[in-house]
Each structure stands twice: as C-alpha cells, then as structure tokens.
Write a protein that holds these residues in place. Sequence first.
Motif, PDB file in Angstrom:
ATOM      1  N   UNK A 106       0.880   7.080  -2.758  1.00 38.12           N
ATOM      2  CA  UNK A 106       1.551   7.681  -1.594  1.00 38.12           C
ATOM      3  C   UNK A 106       2.349   6.626  -0.829  1.00 38.12           C
ATOM      4  N   UNK A 107       1.800   5.415  -0.757  1.00 39.76           N
ATOM      5  CA  UNK A 107       2.524   4.308  -0.128  1.00 39.76           C
ATOM      6  C   UNK A 107       3.787   4.014  -0.932  1.00 39.76           C
ATOM      7  N   UNK A 108       3.657   3.994  -2.260  1.00 40.18           N
ATOM      8  CA  UNK A 108       4.812   3.741  -3.124  1.00 40.18           C
ATOM      9  C   UNK A 108       5.870   4.826  -2.934  1.00 40.18           C
ATOM     10  N   UNK A 122     -11.828  -0.376   7.271  1.00 40.78           N
ATOM     11  CA  UNK A 122     -12.414  -0.105   8.571  1.00 40.78           C
ATOM     12  C   UNK A 122     -13.517   0.933   8.412  1.00 40.78           C
ATOM     13  N   UNK A 123     -14.709   0.602   8.842  1.00 40.14           N
ATOM     14  CA  UNK A 123     -15.858   1.514   8.769  1.00 40.14           C
ATOM     15  C   UNK A 123     -16.066   2.068   7.361  1.00 40.14           C
ATOM     16  N   UNK A 124     -15.915   1.208   6.366  1.00 41.35           N
ATOM     17  CA  UNK A 124     -16.133   1.618   4.988  1.00 41.35           C
ATOM     18  C   UNK A 124     -14.955   2.323   4.339  1.00 41.35           C
ATOM     19  N   UNK A 125     -13.901   2.577   5.074  1.00 44.70           N
ATOM     20  CA  UNK A 125     -12.704   3.233   4.533  1.00 44.70           C
ATOM     21  C   UNK A 125     -11.642   2.174   4.264  1.00 44.70           C
ATOM     22  N   UNK A 126     -10.978   2.281   3.127  1.00 44.13           N
ATOM     23  CA  UNK A 126      -9.898   1.360   2.792  1.00 44.13           C
ATOM     24  C   UNK A 126      -8.603   2.149   2.694  1.00 44.13           C
ATOM     25  N   UNK A 127      -7.565   1.623   3.296  1.00 45.67           N
ATOM     26  CA  UNK A 127      -6.251   2.252   3.202  1.00 45.67           C
ATOM     27  C   UNK A 127      -5.177   1.185   3.252  1.00 45.67           C
ATOM     28  N   UNK A 128      -3.965   1.587   2.951  1.00 44.74           N
ATOM     29  CA  UNK A 128      -2.796   0.700   2.956  1.00 44.74           C
ATOM     30  C   UNK A 128      -1.867   1.161   4.062  1.00 44.74           C
ATOM     31  N   UNK A 129      -1.150   0.201   4.635  1.00 48.59           N
ATOM     32  CA  UNK A 129      -0.164   0.569   5.645  1.00 48.59           C
ATOM     33  C   UNK A 129       1.104  -0.255   5.472  1.00 48.59           C
ATOM     34  N   UNK A 130       2.230   0.406   5.709  1.00 47.51           N
ATOM     35  CA  UNK A 130       3.531  -0.250   5.682  1.00 47.51           C
ATOM     36  C   UNK A 130       3.841  -0.640   7.118  1.00 47.51           C
ATOM     37  N   UNK A 137      12.387  -0.178  -0.730  1.00 45.05           N
ATOM     38  CA  UNK A 137      12.444  -0.988  -1.951  1.00 45.05           C
ATOM     39  C   UNK A 137      13.811  -1.615  -2.148  1.00 45.05           C
ATOM     40  N   UNK A 138      14.855  -1.007  -1.605  1.00 43.98           N
ATOM     41  CA  UNK A 138      16.206  -1.554  -1.729  1.00 43.98           C
ATOM     42  C   UNK A 138      16.378  -2.781  -0.837  1.00 43.98           C
ATOM     43  N   UNK A 139      15.609  -2.845   0.247  1.00 41.25           N
ATOM     44  CA  UNK A 139      15.687  -3.976   1.161  1.00 41.25           C
ATOM     45  C   UNK A 139      14.806  -5.122   0.707  1.00 41.25           C
ATOM     46  N   UNK A 140      13.875  -4.820  -0.155  1.00 38.47           N
ATOM     47  CA  UNK A 140      12.934  -5.818  -0.639  1.00 38.47           C
ATOM     48  C   UNK A 140      11.647  -5.762   0.160  1.00 38.47           C
ATOM     49  N   UNK A 141      10.547  -6.014  -0.490  1.00 39.48           N
ATOM     50  CA  UNK A 141       9.272  -6.060   0.199  1.00 39.48           C
ATOM     51  C   UNK A 141       8.381  -7.065  -0.497  1.00 39.48           C
ATOM     52  N   UNK A 142       7.343  -7.463   0.202  1.00 38.66           N
ATOM     53  CA  UNK A 142       6.454  -8.497  -0.308  1.00 38.66           C
ATOM     54  C   UNK A 142       5.839  -8.079  -1.640  1.00 38.66           C
ATOM     55  N   UNK A 143       5.590  -9.053  -2.466  1.00 44.53           N
ATOM     56  CA  UNK A 143       4.919  -8.793  -3.730  1.00 44.53           C
ATOM     57  C   UNK A 143       3.483  -8.384  -3.422  1.00 44.53           C
ATOM     58  N   UNK A 144       3.119  -7.196  -3.849  1.00 42.22           N
ATOM     59  CA  UNK A 144       1.806  -6.649  -3.523  1.00 42.22           C
ATOM     60  C   UNK A 144       1.004  -6.456  -4.806  1.00 42.22           C
ATOM     61  N   UNK A 145      -0.083  -7.214  -4.983  1.00 39.14           N
ATOM     62  CA  UNK A 145      -0.875  -7.102  -6.215  1.00 39.14           C
ATOM     63  C   UNK A 145      -1.358  -5.681  -6.488  1.00 39.14           C
ATOM     64  N   UNK A 146      -1.632  -4.913  -5.433  1.00 37.96           N
ATOM     65  CA  UNK A 146      -2.118  -3.549  -5.635  1.00 37.96           C
ATOM     66  C   UNK A 146      -1.127  -2.701  -6.415  1.00 37.96           C
ATOM     67  N   UNK A 147       0.169  -2.943  -6.189  1.00 35.75           N
ATOM     68  CA  UNK A 147       1.171  -2.187  -6.939  1.00 35.75           C
ATOM     69  C   UNK A 147       1.118  -2.552  -8.414  1.00 35.75           C
ATOM     70  N   UNK A 148       1.083  -3.838  -8.692  1.00 37.08           N
ATOM     71  CA  UNK A 148       1.052  -4.291 -10.079  1.00 37.08           C
ATOM     72  C   UNK A 148      -0.232  -3.826 -10.766  1.00 37.08           C
ATOM     73  N   UNK A 149      -1.332  -3.915 -10.061  1.00 42.19           N
ATOM     74  CA  UNK A 149      -2.622  -3.529 -10.647  1.00 42.19           C
ATOM     75  C   UNK A 149      -2.696  -2.047 -10.952  1.00 42.19           C
ATOM     76  N   UNK A 150      -2.009  -1.236 -10.160  1.00 45.09           N
ATOM     77  CA  UNK A 150      -2.040   0.210 -10.361  1.00 45.09           C
ATOM     78  C   UNK A 150      -0.810   0.716 -11.107  1.00 45.09           C
ATOM     79  N   UNK A 151       0.039  -0.201 -11.552  1.00 43.55           N
ATOM     80  CA  UNK A 151       1.230   0.157 -12.326  1.00 43.55           C
ATOM     81  C   UNK A 151       2.113   1.179 -11.624  1.00 43.55           C
TER      82      UNK A 151
END
Length: 67
Positions: free
Chosen positions: A40-42, A15-23, A51-65
């Motif tokens: 911070x999201x992690x 939004x307006x050139x800013x990128x962020x993640x939201x749960x 994480x114990x309940x499960x969440x969608x597979x998010x490429x950003x997590x894998x990409x950032x290890x």
Amino acid sequence: MKTTNNPYKIEKVTDSGMTYYQVVRKSDEAILYANGMIDCIAKFILDEGIDMLGFDSVPEFANNHVF
C-alpha cells in the motif's frame, strides 16, 4: 532510483506491538501516508509520483519485491 535531494523518507514504526510504514516529508516531518502493508505504501508512492522525485533506498521494498 535516485537518492540525492530526496524530499521524502520512509520510516518503519513499531508502536504497542503494531508495525507500520509511513511516508514522511523531510522538510517538516509531516506524515503523508501510513499503512501496515508495504504494498500500500508502494502504491501511494507510485500514485503520487514520489518515485519520479526519488526516495531513499528502503530494504523493505527490495525484500518484498515491490519494485
């Protein structure tokens, strides 16, 4: 990671050139937490036990290890 019956999703928002993640809670689309830093999201996911309940597979997590 479990991906079935997951009550949460993670969205990448630009939004307006800013990128962020939201749960987001899927049932009512409530934004539970938002931050521009994926680690911070992690941390929020781990601290809240999402994480114990499960969440969608998010490429950003894998990409950032994060996990």
